[in-house]
Design a protein around this motif. Structure first.
Motif, PDB file in Angstrom:
ATOM      1  N   PHE A  72       0.842  -1.196   0.000  1.00 26.16           N
ATOM      2  CA  PHE A  72       0.000   0.000   0.000  1.00 26.16           C
ATOM      3  C   PHE A  72       0.880   1.251   0.000  1.00 26.16           C
ATOM      4  N   ALA A  73       0.383   2.275  -0.667  1.00 28.49           N
ATOM      5  CA  ALA A  73       0.965   3.616  -0.554  1.00 28.49           C
ATOM      6  C   ALA A  73       0.071   4.415   0.387  1.00 28.49           C
ATOM      7  N   LEU A  74       0.637   4.892   1.486  1.00 25.15           N
ATOM      8  CA  LEU A  74      -0.110   5.696   2.449  1.00 25.15           C
ATOM      9  C   LEU A  74       0.184   7.165   2.193  1.00 25.15           C
ATOM     10  N   LEU A  75      -0.870   7.961   2.084  1.00 23.30           N
ATOM     11  CA  LEU A  75      -0.737   9.391   1.822  1.00 23.30           C
ATOM     12  C   LEU A  75      -1.470  10.168   2.910  1.00 23.30           C
ATOM     13  N   PRO A  76      -0.959  11.344   3.277  1.00 21.80           N
ATOM     14  CA  PRO A  76      -1.601  12.104   4.361  1.00 21.80           C
ATOM     15  C   PRO A  76      -3.033  12.512   4.080  1.00 21.80           C
ATOM     16  N   ASP A  77      -3.360  12.790   2.807  1.00 23.88           N
ATOM     17  CA  ASP A  77      -4.693  13.327   2.519  1.00 23.88           C
ATOM     18  C   ASP A  77      -5.063  12.996   1.094  1.00 23.88           C
ATOM     19  N   ARG A  78      -6.345  12.766   0.850  1.00 25.50           N
ATOM     20  CA  ARG A  78      -6.828  12.504  -0.507  1.00 25.50           C
ATOM     21  C   ARG A  78      -6.992  13.793  -1.298  1.00 25.50           C
ATOM     22  N   ARG A  79      -7.312  14.888  -0.598  1.00 22.79           N
ATOM     23  CA  ARG A  79      -7.582  16.155  -1.259  1.00 22.79           C
ATOM     24  C   ARG A  79      -6.346  17.047  -1.247  1.00 22.79           C
ATOM     25  N   LEU A  80      -6.251  17.903  -2.220  1.00 24.90           N
ATOM     26  CA  LEU A  80      -5.216  18.939  -2.264  1.00 24.90           C
ATOM     27  C   LEU A  80      -3.820  18.365  -2.099  1.00 24.90           C
ATOM     28  N   GLN A  81      -3.553  17.259  -2.787  1.00 25.94           N
ATOM     29  CA  GLN A  81      -2.211  16.689  -2.719  1.00 25.94           C
ATOM     30  C   GLN A  81      -1.243  17.580  -3.488  1.00 25.94           C
ATOM     31  N   PRO A  82      -0.046  17.809  -2.959  1.00 30.95           N
ATOM     32  CA  PRO A  82       0.935  18.602  -3.697  1.00 30.95           C
ATOM     33  C   PRO A  82       1.217  17.986  -5.069  1.00 30.95           C
ATOM     34  N   ARG A  83       1.574  18.841  -6.003  1.00 27.21           N
ATOM     35  CA  ARG A  83       1.821  18.374  -7.369  1.00 27.21           C
ATOM     36  C   ARG A  83       2.927  17.329  -7.398  1.00 27.21           C
ATOM     37  N   LYS A  84       3.927  17.457  -6.533  1.00 28.61           N
ATOM     38  CA  LYS A  84       5.032  16.489  -6.528  1.00 28.61           C
ATOM     39  C   LYS A  84       4.528  15.096  -6.168  1.00 28.61           C
ATOM     40  N   VAL A  85       3.548  15.020  -5.247  1.00 32.04           N
ATOM     41  CA  VAL A  85       2.987  13.725  -4.863  1.00 32.04           C
ATOM     42  C   VAL A  85       2.150  13.159  -6.005  1.00 32.04           C
ATOM     43  N   ARG A  86       1.331  14.007  -6.611  1.00 28.43           N
ATOM     44  CA  ARG A  86       0.496  13.539  -7.709  1.00 28.43           C
ATOM     45  C   ARG A  86       1.342  13.046  -8.874  1.00 28.43           C
ATOM     46  N   ALA A  87       2.428  13.762  -9.173  1.00 33.60           N
ATOM     47  CA  ALA A  87       3.294  13.352 -10.279  1.00 33.60           C
ATOM     48  C   ALA A  87       3.933  11.996  -9.995  1.00 33.60           C
TER      49      ALA A  87
END
Length: 317
Positions: free
Chosen positions: A277-292
């Protein structure tokens, strides 16, 4: 802003200041309401509330025209540049977030990072020169919020505990038991999982039982670990040396199987799959670096990975 125009009053709201400035800039309450995307009555109430809080008339209104009073002119002169600057900051922030830049902080188990993420990280860095990556080797569950990571990868064979993070499954890994041919030849001809209690095994720290699946049922058997390590390569080497039966992902040791250096043990009793699994702090408003980075993972794994089932690629666990 000058103190004589704005005595301290706890009833003043920032939205009231913005509404007043918008009315002045748009010329009418109707146009200001359209600009602010709210009812005209709310804009009118905001200006009235601001006038009451300040204790001065800001706008002279008739049915045909509207003009600033002296107090209104002074207030607008002092306040309008502040909101203009806030709008500039917002646009600058949005522009920065559309660029892939900054430091991407990643937590990952060792083998998973080296064998599954290495190529993705290198390609992401090559594609985005303003991006830097910091990778920390971790084991077990990681809280990206508490520990300050943008993305934390975890490998589990059970359900993830509830948390405030967003979990995205990216791998579904088939595992099996493997042994060197000489050790496999010495095993009981009609071996059952319970026979493992008397055999040397190579496993991960904390394992005292192995779980099996058959006919939609799960059951566990005790094991006698001779080697315990999170390092899959060490378990593989131990199996090749005939030191015990190792639990490994199937794809990880397929070359040794093809060469006849390893034999699968108890293939009719599947092990529960391992999941990454990839755990991310938040589903919304992810920084562009994370989305990329997550987009790079999805695009590179798509040929191998069934996006609906999560099956295909296999890390070294």
């Amino acid at each position: 802003m000058s103190g004589k125009h704005c005595p301290v009053n706890e009833t003043i709201q920032w939205n009231d200041w913005e509404a007043f400035c918008c009315v002045v800039e748009q010329g009418t309450f109707t146009a200001a309401a359209e600009q602010l995307d709210c009812p005209k009555s709310r804009v009118s109430a905001a200006v009235a509330r601001l006038e009451t809080a300040i204790g001065a008339k800001l706008l002279e209104r008739t049915t045909r025209r509207m003009r600033l009073t002296d107090a209104g002119s002074a207030v607008y002169r002092d306040v309008a540049p502040l909101f203009a600057r806030l709008r500039e900051i917002r646009q600058e922030t949005l522009a920065r977030e559309e660029r892939v830049q900054g430091v991407l902080r990643i937590a990952t188990p060792y083998e998973f990072g080296a064998q599954q993420l290495g190529g993705i990280i290198c390609r992401t860095l090559a594609a985005h020169p303003a991006l830097d990556v910091s990778v920390e080797i971790t084991q077990g569950l990681v809280d990206p919020i508490r520990d300050g990571f943008d993305v934390a990868f975890v490998i589990v064979d059970a359900d993830l505990p509830d948390s405030g993070t967003v979990a995205r499954r990216i791998y579904h890994v088939e595992r099996g038991l493997f042994a060197a041919p000489a050790l496999a030849a010495s095993l009981p001809p009609l071996m059952r999982p319970e026979d493992l209690a008397n055999l040397p095994t190579l496993t991960t720290p904390g394992d005292t039982v192995w779980e099996f699946q058959r006919d939609d049922e799960c059951f566990t058997v005790p094991i006698r670990p001779r080697m315990q390590t999170f390092n899959a390569e060490l378990r593989l080497q131990g199996a090749l040396a005939g030191l015990g039966i190792a639990k490994l992902s199937v794809n990880y040791c397929e070359a040794e199987i093809a060469q006849g250096r390893l034999v699968r043990v108890l293939p009719e009793f599947p092990l529960p799959p391992l999941r990454a699994f990839a755990l991310l702090p938040d589903r919304r408003l992810q920084p562009r670096k994370v989305r990329a980075f997550m987009e790079a993972i999805e695009s590179m794994l798509e040929p191998e990975l069934g996006q609906d089932s999560g099956e295909g690629a296999s890390p070294a666990f």
